[in-house]
Motif scaffolding. Structure first.
Motif, PDB file in Angstrom:
ATOM      1  N   MET A  83       0.828  -1.172   0.000  1.00 13.95           N
ATOM      2  CA  MET A  83       0.000   0.000   0.000  1.00 13.95           C
ATOM      3  C   MET A  83       0.878   1.242   0.000  1.00 13.95           C
ATOM      4  O   MET A  83       1.940   1.252   0.595  1.00 13.95           O
ATOM      5  CB  MET A  83      -0.881  -0.011   1.255  1.00 13.95           C
ATOM      6  N   PHE A  84       0.406   2.236  -0.666  1.00 10.99           N
ATOM      7  CA  PHE A  84       1.111   3.508  -0.697  1.00 10.99           C
ATOM      8  C   PHE A  84       0.074   4.602  -0.494  1.00 10.99           C
ATOM      9  O   PHE A  84      -1.028   4.529  -1.045  1.00 10.99           O
ATOM     10  CB  PHE A  84       1.814   3.693  -2.045  1.00 10.99           C
TER      11      PHE A  84
ATOM     12  N   SER B  19      -5.584  -1.793   9.888  1.00 10.62           N
ATOM     13  CA  SER B  19      -5.159  -0.411  10.094  1.00 10.62           C
ATOM     14  C   SER B  19      -6.188   0.455   9.383  1.00 10.62           C
ATOM     15  O   SER B  19      -6.903  -0.016   8.507  1.00 10.62           O
ATOM     16  CB  SER B  19      -3.779  -0.162   9.487  1.00 10.62           C
ATOM     17  N   SER B  20      -6.249   1.724   9.744  1.00 10.37           N
ATOM     18  CA  SER B  20      -7.196   2.605   9.061  1.00 10.37           C
ATOM     19  C   SER B  20      -6.484   3.862   8.581  1.00 10.37           C
ATOM     20  O   SER B  20      -5.517   4.316   9.189  1.00 10.37           O
ATOM     21  CB  SER B  20      -8.370   2.966   9.966  1.00 10.37           C
TER      22      SER B  20
ATOM     23  N   ALA C  68     -18.646  -2.799   6.175  1.00 12.88           N
ATOM     24  CA  ALA C  68     -17.464  -2.789   5.307  1.00 12.88           C
ATOM     25  C   ALA C  68     -17.404  -4.028   4.422  1.00 12.88           C
ATOM     26  O   ALA C  68     -17.753  -5.134   4.837  1.00 12.88           O
ATOM     27  CB  ALA C  68     -16.204  -2.693   6.157  1.00 12.88           C
ATOM     28  N   PHE C  69     -16.957  -3.819   3.187  1.00 16.26           N
ATOM     29  CA  PHE C  69     -16.749  -4.889   2.211  1.00 16.26           C
ATOM     30  C   PHE C  69     -15.247  -4.996   1.979  1.00 16.26           C
ATOM     31  O   PHE C  69     -14.623  -4.057   1.472  1.00 16.26           O
ATOM     32  CB  PHE C  69     -17.481  -4.566   0.897  1.00 16.26           C
ATOM     33  N   TYR C  70     -14.659  -6.140   2.347  1.00 16.94           N
ATOM     34  CA  TYR C  70     -13.207  -6.342   2.275  1.00 16.94           C
ATOM     35  C   TYR C  70     -12.855  -7.054   0.975  1.00 16.94           C
ATOM     36  O   TYR C  70     -13.412  -8.104   0.668  1.00 16.94           O
ATOM     37  CB  TYR C  70     -12.728  -7.151   3.479  1.00 16.94           C
TER      38      TYR C  70
ATOM     39  N   PHE D 189     -10.146   0.701   5.694  1.00 19.69           N
ATOM     40  CA  PHE D 189      -9.497  -0.306   6.519  1.00 19.69           C
ATOM     41  C   PHE D 189      -8.574  -1.086   5.590  1.00 19.69           C
ATOM     42  O   PHE D 189      -8.949  -1.406   4.457  1.00 19.69           O
ATOM     43  CB  PHE D 189     -10.506  -1.256   7.154  1.00 19.69           C
ATOM     44  N   VAL D 190      -7.374  -1.410   6.071  1.00 19.32           N
ATOM     45  CA  VAL D 190      -6.384  -2.132   5.276  1.00 19.32           C
ATOM     46  C   VAL D 190      -5.765  -3.216   6.140  1.00 19.32           C
ATOM     47  O   VAL D 190      -5.477  -2.989   7.322  1.00 19.32           O
ATOM     48  CB  VAL D 190      -5.265  -1.179   4.779  1.00 19.32           C
TER      49      VAL D 190
END
Length: 170
Positions: A1-2, A123-124, A72-74, A94-95
């Motif tokens: 992620m960036f 993490s958010s 939330a949809f992951y 959310f990650v």
């Protein structure tokens, strides 16, 4: 992620022609006088508009109301990298690392989509206008989460770029 504020990370997009076009489009989207900005900010909830780029990339301009964390949809993707940028509004993402998430629905190759159950290892991050989040295949992500107790309108763009054009090397 960036994660980065678009005006500050222009050099990241100079790696190839496809990323250069994506940057030009994203930068244009932030210009309040541009057609792209006007198109996105005129979208009503649940509307979308798709822009295609050479090289197989595409932008999905969309509008929706934020939701609660319980809604939330992951998801993650196998072939495309998600470049997500809010134009108007704010949302929480959310990650989680895919290796710490349990798959709910395996890869649907027609949609390039893997669905996951919620993870305890989240993490958010908050996205606001011009703040760009880039999610690779290893990044399970869920967006559209309210920043407070109220649902608010988010108008944004998701650019899907074939993974061969994106190298987030350190």
């Amino acid at each position: 992620m960036f994660l980065g504020y678009l005006p500050d990370i222009a050099s990241k997009f100079k790696k190839n022609e496809v990323l250069g076009r994506v940057f030009g489009y994203l930068f244009d989207v932030l210009d309040e006088n541009s057609e792209a900005h006007k198109r996105i900010t005129s979208l009503k909830p649940q509307e979308e508009f798709i822009v295609h780029f050479d090289g197989g990339a595409r932008a999905i301009e969309q509008a929706y109301y934020t939701k609660t964390p319980q809604e939330a949809f992951y998801e993650s993707h196998s072939e495309m990298v998600d470049f997500q940028m809010v134009v108007c509004g704010k949302e929480i993402f959310f990650v989680a690392p895919h290796s710490l998430c349990k798959i709910k629905s395996p890869l649907d190759s027609t949609k390039d989509l893997i669905e996951y159950y919620p993870s305890a290892f989240l993490s958010s991050i908050q996205l606001f206008a011009g703040n760009l989040a880039v999610f690779e295949a290893i990044d399970v992500h869920a967006g559209g989460i309210s920043t407070n107790a109220e649902s608010t309108l988010v108008q944004k763009v998701v650019v899907k770029v074939p993974k061969q054009f994106v190298k987030l090397n350190f």
